[in-house]
Write a protein that holds these residues in place. Sequence first.
Motif, short mmCIF file in Angstrom:
data_model
loop_
_atom_site.label_atom_id
_atom_site.label_comp_id
_atom_site.label_asym_id
_atom_site.label_seq_id
_atom_site.Cartn_x
_atom_site.Cartn_y
_atom_site.Cartn_z
N THR A 309 0.86 -1.18 0.00
CA THR A 309 0.00 0.00 0.00
C THR A 309 0.90 1.24 0.00
O THR A 309 2.08 1.15 0.33
CB THR A 309 -0.90 0.02 1.25
N SER A 310 0.34 2.37 -0.39
CA SER A 310 1.17 3.57 -0.58
C SER A 310 1.87 3.98 0.72
O SER A 310 2.97 4.53 0.68
CB SER A 310 0.34 4.72 -1.13
N TYR A 320 2.71 7.22 -6.52
CA TYR A 320 2.48 5.77 -6.38
C TYR A 320 1.18 5.35 -7.06
O TYR A 320 1.13 4.36 -7.79
CB TYR A 320 2.45 5.41 -4.88
N GLU A 331 -3.42 -2.04 -4.83
CA GLU A 331 -2.77 -2.35 -3.55
C GLU A 331 -3.32 -3.68 -3.02
O GLU A 331 -4.49 -3.99 -3.22
CB GLU A 331 -3.03 -1.23 -2.53
N ASN A 332 -2.44 -4.42 -2.36
CA ASN A 332 -2.79 -5.69 -1.68
C ASN A 332 -3.08 -6.87 -2.61
O ASN A 332 -3.37 -7.97 -2.13
CB ASN A 332 -3.99 -5.51 -0.72
#
Lengths: 467, 198
Positions: A309-310, A320, A331-332
């Motif tokens: 994640t950022s 990002y 993300e993830n």
Amino acid sequence: MSNQASTLFDKVWDAHVVRKIEDGPDVFFIDRHFIHEVTSPVAFLGLESRNIGVMYPERTFATADHNTPTINQHLPVADPLSANQLKALETNSAKYGISHWGLGHARNGIVHVVGPENGITLPGMTIVCGDSHTSTHGAFGAIAFGIGTSEVEMVLSSQCIMQPKPKKMRVNVNGKLGKGVTPKDVTLYIISKLTTAGATGYFVEYAGDVFENMSMEGRMTVCNMSIEMGARGGMIAPDETTFAYINGREQAPKGEKWDKALAYWKTLKTDEGAVFDKEYNFDAADIEPMITYGTNPGMGQGITKAIPTSDQVEGGKSTYDKSLNYMGFHENESMLGKKIDYVFIGSCTNGRIEDFRAFASIVKGRKKADNVTAWIVPGSHIVEAQIKEEGILDILTDAGFELRQPGCSACLAMNDDKIPAGKYAVSTSNRNFEGRQGPGARTLLASPLVAAAAAVTGVVTDPRTLL
Amino acid sequence: MAYDKFTILKSSAVPLPIENVDTDQIIPARFLKATKREGFGDNLFRDWRYNGDDTPKQDFVLNNPIYSGKILVGGRNFGSGSSREHAAWAIYDYGFRCVVSSFFADIFKGNSLNIGILPVQVSAEFLDKIFQAIEADPKAELEVNLPEQTITIVPTGEKESFDINGYKKHNMMNGFDDIDYLQAMKSEIKEFEAERIY
């Protein structure tokens, strides 16, 4: 003689300073200069407009690589602009008496592959080229780095450039690498830890038993990627592995010259107690097969991990987000199982014989996945010949792959080898920048083993499950 | 190649608040096929600036007429990647004479200085202030003073110093390049070369 302990880098650098300019750069002598068709033409024009010549043509070597097609090299180059650049390299080389390995020459190939394999690259040298991956040659204990075209003109006309001395960094990796973990994974791991700008302003020495136990091909892969964390170059102290690689190569010293050179090369190591401006230590056991998920080479991780994640990464959230958005990732998410469209094995990073052996070790007895287009591009004609001699070509053919002809190819997509917009490529090259492999192309940097695993399964796959 | 002398530059600026702007974005490889240094500005930031069908992307800053000027302000780690001097040529040819960032990649920085673009490295805080000033007023001017080695945000008067070595500063202020210097010391280079073992 000073008693002060000095580094490998200091020893080679200091031996090449012609003049120190107060509050300015060093006038730095260059032993070997490589040129190719893209970054040299304007330098030659500069010589003409100043009416000056090439000071030491025997110290410059030309090869065509960036723009060359990787099929039908016996035919005229179709793109007139590319053909024009290749012709300019040939004409300029002939005019100034520079050795030129053009398209079709038996020793032609990617500049950072042909230099070492022909014994042009030697320990203790200073080597430059108008190409940032010149850092590759540091694997031999040379100071080697990329330069701009103005500097190409400087080297042609005076065999020197003006260079401020960089700071010194040492990266130590010790321990035993796990199954399926290659030199490319080691370098992608280091870059992921240091980030894409983490070594800017530094020259790196790689040390520790992981590098000591590495082949020259592997060391070249590691040094090649030094620029991807911002370092001007990276180097590894020459040892018996280095000397054995060089011995007998076409342009390597022979007889008495060899003995003299060898005695010098054995002094090229960092003294006990020498001080670096920065030092990092990593444990080989922590390194997994790596893959990148973003748009700079620092955005990489172990292949089994989820996309961070950022708030877990350095830098701003907007940059990002822009990067993941370009890649079409979130993300993830897990990288494993992501569908891919193209596989590229080749480039100055992973276009040597060992890389094709690794690739073949996984595809042997398997078939190319139907959804994958694979471009298999040797780094040079000599590598191409080795692939045939060792039976690797038969393995590739049985698995449904075709071998192309040498060149930089899809690494920077200057020729026709472009990944289409939006498509995913697992690539053994060095940069995953936006559009690097073609406008809109999405690049996942990885090792030849990871590339092979993707090529036969059609998705991102942990190569350890196939070994 | 000769370039314009650089002393004091007072201009509005074009903001590009993105980190790690690499040389493949500044000029993609497919535009490196020229054998002359001409027209590279047309392809500056090509794939951020134009769609695949060559129509301008309206949301990209170079296509927004409210921004203009001879100074480009970029996010951290500007110019990473390739050694292609074409990236610096494209920026110069487009009309910029100065690039401001909180951090530059080495080769890009060297290439810029060699062709007459001044790279000005400021603190992250000062970079933020510049972006804020341009956001408040797109015509906000910056003053880059090379003799004094300072950069000032004109509307607020905030000022910061920047580094440049004395040799390069002298070159930039006089439009000199390194080749002139090296040509003048060829006999010294010859003596050095004669002693090389290879």
